[in-house]
Design an enzyme around this catalytic site. Structure first.
Site, PDB file in Angstrom:
ATOM      1  N   PRO A 195     176.147 -53.059  19.759  1.00 37.28           N
ATOM      2  CA  PRO A 195     177.367 -52.793  20.523  1.00 37.28           C
ATOM      3  C   PRO A 195     177.807 -54.095  21.204  1.00 37.28           C
ATOM      4  O   PRO A 195     177.402 -54.412  22.320  1.00 37.28           O
ATOM      5  CB  PRO A 195     176.920 -51.734  21.543  1.00 37.28           C
ATOM      6  CG  PRO A 195     175.457 -51.881  21.656  1.00 37.28           C
ATOM      7  CD  PRO A 195     174.931 -52.526  20.415  1.00 37.28           C
ATOM      8  N   ASP A 241     175.327 -58.486  23.605  1.00 38.72           N
ATOM      9  CA  ASP A 241     174.834 -57.153  23.244  1.00 38.72           C
ATOM     10  C   ASP A 241     174.851 -56.271  24.498  1.00 38.72           C
ATOM     11  O   ASP A 241     174.090 -56.511  25.443  1.00 38.72           O
ATOM     12  CB  ASP A 241     173.403 -57.301  22.686  1.00 38.72           C
ATOM     13  CG  ASP A 241     172.831 -55.995  22.149  1.00 38.72           C
ATOM     14  OD1 ASP A 241     173.262 -54.923  22.615  1.00 38.72           O
ATOM     15  OD2 ASP A 241     171.949 -56.063  21.274  1.00 38.72           O
ATOM     16  N   HIS A 242     175.707 -55.254  24.477  1.00 42.80           N
ATOM     17  CA  HIS A 242     175.890 -54.434  25.684  1.00 42.80           C
ATOM     18  C   HIS A 242     174.668 -53.585  26.012  1.00 42.80           C
ATOM     19  O   HIS A 242     174.584 -52.985  27.076  1.00 42.80           O
ATOM     20  CB  HIS A 242     177.123 -53.541  25.497  1.00 42.80           C
ATOM     21  CG  HIS A 242     177.847 -53.280  26.792  1.00 42.80           C
ATOM     22  ND1 HIS A 242     177.237 -53.308  28.023  1.00 42.80           N
ATOM     23  CD2 HIS A 242     179.155 -52.994  27.045  1.00 42.80           C
ATOM     24  CE1 HIS A 242     178.119 -53.043  28.965  1.00 42.80           C
ATOM     25  NE2 HIS A 242     179.286 -52.852  28.406  1.00 42.80           N
ATOM     26  N   ARG A 243     173.709 -53.500  25.096  1.00 41.92           N
ATOM     27  CA  ARG A 243     172.481 -52.764  25.424  1.00 41.92           C
ATOM     28  C   ARG A 243     171.622 -53.540  26.413  1.00 41.92           C
ATOM     29  O   ARG A 243     170.799 -52.984  27.122  1.00 41.92           O
ATOM     30  CB  ARG A 243     171.663 -52.496  24.142  1.00 41.92           C
ATOM     31  CG  ARG A 243     172.336 -51.554  23.183  1.00 41.92           C
ATOM     32  CD  ARG A 243     171.605 -51.496  21.864  1.00 41.92           C
ATOM     33  NE  ARG A 243     171.586 -52.776  21.189  1.00 41.92           N
ATOM     34  CZ  ARG A 243     171.009 -53.005  20.025  1.00 41.92           C
ATOM     35  NH1 ARG A 243     170.383 -52.032  19.410  1.00 41.92           N
ATOM     36  NH2 ARG A 243     171.046 -54.202  19.464  1.00 41.92           N
ATOM     37  N   ILE A 281     173.006 -56.637  28.116  1.00 41.32           N
ATOM     38  CA  ILE A 281     173.810 -57.436  29.047  1.00 41.32           C
ATOM     39  C   ILE A 281     175.017 -56.622  29.506  1.00 41.32           C
ATOM     40  O   ILE A 281     175.575 -55.844  28.735  1.00 41.32           O
ATOM     41  CB  ILE A 281     174.255 -58.733  28.326  1.00 41.32           C
ATOM     42  CG1 ILE A 281     173.029 -59.607  28.016  1.00 41.32           C
ATOM     43  CG2 ILE A 281     175.277 -59.508  29.142  1.00 41.32           C
ATOM     44  CD1 ILE A 281     173.256 -60.620  26.946  1.00 41.32           C
TER      45      ILE A 281
END
Ligand code: CAO
Length: 444
Positions: A242, A416-418, A420
């Site tokens: 993501p 990576d939104h998982r 950061i």
């Protein structure tokens, strides 16, 4: 026919263990020594075998139950004499113990091998589900599942050769060998083939099939090996991560002046300093301040790396390559520039060794020498962020009183939104901009 209670045998040091897998159901005809359930402590998983052959009449345990030595697992209508061991013992035969933490893995931790050869496991297979059997997921012990997970093998695609199709470690190894040898393909690999795969494995509508020759003359060329490999990796990374991109600008007016004067001073050394070398150094400072950008995801854990190896995308006649400047934190701008020049040359000549392309903790993709304003680079998994840089241009910047011409460098940070959050990414870019604006900050 006699009814026999099959009990949990002596399980060593463990007081109570959880039932995480049921391998048989009422009505099943089972053999002596056949595995009935899997139990798991915090240290190991074990399979409890049957002490006798027969037909299961009653299951006395369910998933999640805690059992200990002597707990009745099931009642069996025995079809023969109990096993010799059982006859001598009041409980079932000794358990087979497979320490969950001990998994004989071949050295596939090499990011390249893992990323290129074996397609990622589906999230369903990745998540350890105690109800796996009832959900119809692959029939394999937790240690085999863990083994497959670590190799990135999609267990649901592995044919089990054990009793009732049970998948063993040997089955997983054989599958991996076949994928590596190219004699088989995972579903995800097939889906990733840009034109060959139809995306069905991902639940997508079929890839459009067009007879281009109907509309005009065409020429068909097979893609080279590097393009194929990087294409599969890029597709996986684009789909699975993501990713979000933050754009920003850094004022590099003074830094560019310094770079130009440094190059004049060092003209005879043969080493040309480019903006990318300063960027590598500046990124290391930002990575140290915001360590999550220098990390990787490993299941539910984040692995923070205390080394700073920076990859840089190099455009080569064969396709995109990413050589790595190792320990960039310990090197000066001149050394980084020199190494970059050597690695870029090797990349263009197709002479990079695997060691020169692995181990990066963060990557920079610079299109600065070519042009453009911003772009959205794709993260080079298992890294969690990548910095894209475009061509700097003179722009009017308000200094509080007037617009002044400043040399502005466009930055595009994909993350990576998982791992950061957006705020951290904005801070990372702002800090990087401060460093590039006044490089003395690197020393702080
Ligand atoms: N803004 C303005 N000018 C820039 C610049 C920037 N951000 N970055 C570099 N330049 C200038 C350099 O100063 C140099 O100018 P001079 O020749 O006048 O000195 C010129 O552009 C060429 O630089 P370079 O590209 O040779 O050197 P580099 O260190 O910037 O980059 C390398 C080296 C290997 C990264 C580069 O050659 C390359 O391959 N870039 C493409 C990377 C890529 O394809 N990324 C996309 C990946 S996604 O598909």
């Amino acid at each position: 026919m006699a009814l026999v209670e099959v009990k949990v045998p002596d399980i060593g040091d463990f007081d109570e263990v959880a039932v995480i897998e049921l391998m048989v159901k009422v009505g099943d005809a089972i053999k002596a020594e056949q595995s009935l359930i899997t139990v798991e402590s915090d240290k190991a998983s074990m399979e409890i075998p049957s002490s006798a052959a027969g037909v299961v009449k009653e299951l006395r345990v369910k998933l999640g139950d805690k059992v200990k030595q002597g707990s009745v697992v099931l009642v069996l209508e025995a079809s023969g004499a109990p096993s010799a061991q059982t006859a001598a013992l009041p409980v079932a035969s000794p358990i087979t113990t497979t320490p969950a933490s001990v998994v004989a893995l071949p050295p596939v931790s090499s990011q390249v091998a893992a990323a290129v050869v074996v397609a990622p496991v589906s999230s369903a297979a990745q998540a350890h589900s105690p109800g796996a059997l009832t959900l119809g997921l692959p029939h394999a012990s937790p240690s085999v599942r863990k083994f497959a997970r670590e190799l990135g093998v999609p267990l649901e695609e592995v044919k089990g050769n054990g009793p009732k199709g049970r998948i063993s470690q040997d089955d997983v190894q054989a599958f991996t060998k076949a994928v590596m040898a190219g004699s088989t393909q995972t579903k995800a690999q097939a889906a990733m083939a840009p034109a060959g795969g139809d995306g069905a494995a991902l639940g997508l509508i079929p890839w459009p099939k067009v007879d281009f020759a109907k509309f005009g003359p065409i020429e068909r060329k097979e893609m080279g090996r590097i393009k194929k490999i990087s294409g599969a990796n890029l597709l996986r990374n684009a789909i699975m991560i993501p990713a979000v991109t933050n754009h920003d600008d850094a004022d590099i007016t003074d830094l560019e002046a310094f770079r130009v004067s440094t190059n004049k001073e060092n003209e005879k050394s043969g080493v040309k300093v480019t903006m990318l070398a300063f960027l590598i150094k500046a990124c290391v400072a930002a990575l140290k301040k915001y360590p999550e950008f220098n990390s990787s995801l490993d299941g539910d854990a984040i692995v923070y790396k205390n080394y700073w190896h920076i990859g840089f995308a190099a455009d080569t006649p064969n396709g995109l390559m990413v050589p790595v400047i190792k320990d960039a934190d310990k090197k000066g701008i001149l050394q980084i520039s020199q190494e970059m020049g050597e690695l870029a040359k090797k990349a263009r000549e197709g002479k990079l060794s695997p060691a020169e392309m692995t181990g990066a903790t963060f990557t920079i993709s610079s299109l600065g020498g070519i042009g453009g304003k911003y772009f959205t680079p794709i993260i080079n998994a298992p890294e969690v962020a990548i910095m894209g840089v475009c061509k700097s241009t003179h722009e009017p910047v308000w200094d509080g009183k007037q617009f002044v011409p400043r040399l502005m460098l466009p930055l595009s940070l994909t993350w990576d939104h998982r791992v950061i959050d957006g705020a951290a990414a904005a801070r990372f870019n702002a800090y990087l901009g401060q460093i590039l604006g006044d490089f003395r900050r690197v020393l702080l």
